[in-house]
Design a protein around this motif. Structure first.
Motif, PDB file in Angstrom:
ATOM      1  N   VAL A  83      -5.111  -1.811   1.686  1.00 50.84           N
ATOM      2  CA  VAL A  83      -4.565  -3.086   2.168  1.00 50.84           C
ATOM      3  C   VAL A  83      -3.598  -3.643   1.130  1.00 50.84           C
TER       4      VAL A  83
ATOM      5  N   THR B  40      -1.873  -6.230  -1.479  1.00 51.49           N
ATOM      6  CA  THR B  40      -2.451  -7.182  -2.422  1.00 51.49           C
ATOM      7  C   THR B  40      -1.329  -7.878  -3.169  1.00 51.49           C
TER       8      THR B  40
ATOM      9  N   PRO C 269       0.818  -1.226   0.000  1.00 52.88           N
ATOM     10  CA  PRO C 269       0.000   0.000   0.000  1.00 52.88           C
ATOM     11  C   PRO C 269       0.846   1.267   0.000  1.00 52.88           C
TER      12      PRO C 269
END
Length: 227
Positions: free
Chosen positions: A121, A123, A112
């Motif tokens: 969040v 990923t 992030p």
């Protein structure tokens, strides 16, 4: 496949997507990550041709093998490969069992902190193509020999190694072939999922590209082998 070509292809696919008849997907694909352009998907499959062959009968099994794509056969192409006769998965090569062949491309963790506003969040970005169909055995000796020759030629052609499968003694070639079973699979469904953050704002996409250039790279097969 260069990153700019990959992104350009995804943009083009959104304009020239070829819809397929409704069928249960083999994986979850949000609309932003769906790619349907057949030529783009075939190019990806040719480039990342070490695949996971997944079957589910009598239990789930996965085999990692190289495959050969015939783009011009059928609606979505035909895939050729082979497995060991000792592999229990060989029992699914009967023309009745469905399989999913997974072509997996590059992937990376996305922090992030790479976004313009890091209140998000983490990923993981990746690219995959799933090809679904029924596995049919290749039992005729010359057909299996031709498959092996074409598969080897695909990976030797760019290396100028001088290796020639046809120059091996015929008795040696056919003795080795006794240990494998070839297969072909008409692709009945082709699914492309390219989760590359293309739905995010331009500043976020730029931040991801900048940080991907400087991130720690995975070990090469050379480094893993040496270790």
């Amino acid at each position: 496949m260069k990153r700019r070509d990959l992104l350009a292809g995804i943009t083009l696919s959104s304009l020239q997507g070829q819809s397929q008849p409704p069928r249960a997907q083999s994986l979850y694909i949000p609309k932003a990550h769906l790619v349907e352009d057949r030529r783009f998907l075939h190019d990806f499959m040719d480039e990342f041709s070490l695949v996971e062959l997944v079957t589910a009968a009598p239990e789930v099994r996965i085999t990692h093998i190289p495959v050969l794509l015939d783009r011009g056969s059928g609606g979505y192409g035909k895939i050729y490969g082979h497995v060991s006769r000792q592999n229990p998965q060989s029992r699914t090569l009967d023309g009745e069992h469905s399989a999913v062949i997974v072509f997996r491309g590059p992937h990376s963790y996305i922090s992030p902190s790479w976004y313009a506003k890091p209140d998000a969040v983490p990923t993981w970005n990746f690219a995959v193509v799933h090809a679904t169909g029924r596995l049919k055995p290749i039992t005729e000796k010359m057909a299996l020999h031709d498959l092996l020759a074409r598969l080897i030629a695909k990976f030797e052609s760019s290396r100028n190694s001088g290796y020639d499968f046809a120059k091996l003694p015929e008795s040696y070639r056919y003795r080795l072939m006794e240990g494998i079973i070839g297969f072909e699979m008409d692709v009945e469904q082709l699914e492309g999922k390219f989760k590359l953050g293309q739905e995010r704002v331009e500043a976020d996409r730029a931040g991801v590209l900048k940080n991907l250039k400087s991130r720690k790279k995975e070990r090469l097969i050379e480094e893993l082998t040496a270790s």
